[in-house]
Design an enzyme around this catalytic site. Sequence first.
Site, PDB file in Angstrom:
ATOM      1  N   ASP A   1     -27.644  -2.384  -5.836  1.00 46.35           N
ATOM      2  CA  ASP A   1     -28.996  -1.850  -5.630  1.00 46.35           C
ATOM      3  C   ASP A   1     -28.971  -0.850  -4.475  1.00 46.35           C
ATOM      4  OD1 ASP A   1     -31.645  -1.744  -6.216  1.00 46.35           O
ATOM      5  OD2 ASP A   1     -32.160  -3.680  -5.310  1.00 46.35           O
TER       6      ASP A   1
ATOM      7  N   LYS B   1     -28.576   0.748  -9.082  1.00 46.67           N
ATOM      8  CA  LYS B   1     -29.987   0.699  -9.472  1.00 46.67           C
ATOM      9  C   LYS B   1     -30.802   1.492  -8.463  1.00 46.67           C
ATOM     10  CE  LYS B   1     -32.705  -3.077  -8.966  1.00 46.67           C
ATOM     11  NZ  LYS B   1     -33.730  -2.522  -8.061  1.00 46.67           N
TER      12      LYS B   1
ATOM     13  N   GLU C   1     -34.884   2.714  -7.431  1.00 48.84           N
ATOM     14  CA  GLU C   1     -36.315   2.513  -7.674  1.00 48.84           C
ATOM     15  C   GLU C   1     -36.998   3.856  -7.876  1.00 48.84           C
ATOM     16  OE1 GLU C   1     -38.218   0.094  -4.708  1.00 48.84           O
ATOM     17  OE2 GLU C   1     -36.728  -1.504  -4.901  1.00 48.84           O
TER      18      GLU C   1
ATOM     19  N   ASP D   1     -31.360  -5.412  -3.185  1.00 52.00           N
ATOM     20  CA  ASP D   1     -31.720  -5.245  -1.774  1.00 52.00           C
ATOM     21  C   ASP D   1     -32.683  -6.357  -1.344  1.00 52.00           C
ATOM     22  OD1 ASP D   1     -33.999  -4.348  -3.033  1.00 52.00           O
ATOM     23  OD2 ASP D   1     -34.127  -2.440  -1.956  1.00 52.00           O
ATOM     24  N   SER D   2     -33.038  -7.240  -2.289  1.00 61.21           N
ATOM     25  CA  SER D   2     -33.769  -8.468  -1.950  1.00 61.21           C
ATOM     26  C   SER D   2     -32.958  -9.299  -0.956  1.00 61.21           C
ATOM     27  CB  SER D   2     -34.048  -9.288  -3.213  1.00 61.21           C
ATOM     28  OG  SER D   2     -32.859  -9.462  -3.965  1.00 61.21           O
TER      29      SER D   2
ATOM     30  N   GLU E   1     -40.823  -4.281 -13.100  1.00 59.52           N
ATOM     31  CA  GLU E   1     -41.224  -5.349 -12.170  1.00 59.52           C
ATOM     32  C   GLU E   1     -42.739  -5.343 -11.956  1.00 59.52           C
ATOM     33  OE1 GLU E   1     -39.081  -5.602  -8.448  1.00 59.52           O
ATOM     34  OE2 GLU E   1     -40.431  -7.155  -7.684  1.00 59.52           O
TER      35      GLU E   1
HETATM   36  O1  KIV Z   1     -33.612  -6.427  -5.091  1.00 59.27           O
HETATM   37  C1  KIV Z   1     -33.727  -7.117  -6.110  1.00 59.27           C
HETATM   38  O2  KIV Z   1     -33.353  -8.284  -6.146  1.00 59.27           O
HETATM   39  C2  KIV Z   1     -34.328  -6.498  -7.280  1.00 59.27           C
HETATM   40  C3  KIV Z   1     -34.638  -7.357  -8.451  1.00 59.27           C
HETATM   41  C4  KIV Z   1     -35.727  -8.285  -8.150  1.00 59.27           C
HETATM   42  C5  KIV Z   1     -34.910  -6.560  -9.674  1.00 59.27           C
HETATM   43  O3  KIV Z   1     -34.560  -5.324  -7.266  1.00 59.27           O
END
Ligand code: KIV
Length: 284
Positions: free
Chosen positions: A79, A109, A111, A40-41, A182
């Site tokens: 994510d 993924k 959080e 989600d970056s 992280e």
């Molecule tokens: O969103 C993302 O890119 C991440 C990574 C930095 C682990 O969660």
Amino acid sequence: MHTLQQMKQDGQRITVLTAYDATFARLLDQTGIDILLVGDSLGMVVQGLPNTLPVTLEEVIYHCRAVARGSSHAHLVGDMPFLSYQASLDQAVFNCGRVLKEGGAEAVKLEGGVNVAERIAALTAVDIPVMGHVGLTPQSVHRMGGHKVQGKKRGHAPGERERLLEDAAAVEEAGAFALVLEGIPLDLAAEITERVSIPTIGIGAGAHCDGQVLVLHDLLGLFDKFAPKFSKRYVNLKDIVGGAVREYVAEVQSGAFPTDAHSFHSPKVVPPLAVQQRPVRSAG
Ligand code: KIV
């Protein structure tokens, strides 16, 4: 999953990078990278947002689809964005299922630690593989008061560090196949890596994790809003891209581009055969 577990046991480091589109996915896939994460970056490095909170499920699915089209070897993880899994178990199962079904991801993924353990258990129960993520969790930016390193304080009742150890244990127990660590001190990451049987993937968590993940744009030097201390810029693409584009602009302005070699030519106009061979009629 089995391979990743085996890699941890064999002490073979796991390589992970973020990817957001088919072109880069293809390039990364060809390097033999183990995992591609549609993070989600993307909110920050693709959409120009100040944090990841506004990213939507539809956007993650869209980018997953593109990355899935570009890759065939790497394991693909999608994510889950903020508010796509927090509201209820049903919401988590349904939305994570969509990332697999519509996005083509092979895992998701999430959080969180103890607070999402129940979600992770519900997902693994319906065969949706889950990667955990504890420590500096960007979706909790407002609780953390910024993107700050976590787990520095030791406490009596239990402190940050103890809480993170509990989070890691809860994620493992709930059935996650791997765990992103992280923004935590390297000794804490080493302790978690030692304690859990699943592979840990570090970002800003030091060298003792079972693998490492970076945001692609940081590695390539494309994102210059800030340079995180933990990231390494392997190439300065920002300057390379800037140089190429400046050259293009100058050549268009001067008329140096395009040349004849970049142009298409119409076929020579030849009169049709019938016209060429038509006998000339006498005037009378
Ligand atoms: O969103 C993302 O890119 C991440 C990574 C930095 C682990 O969660």
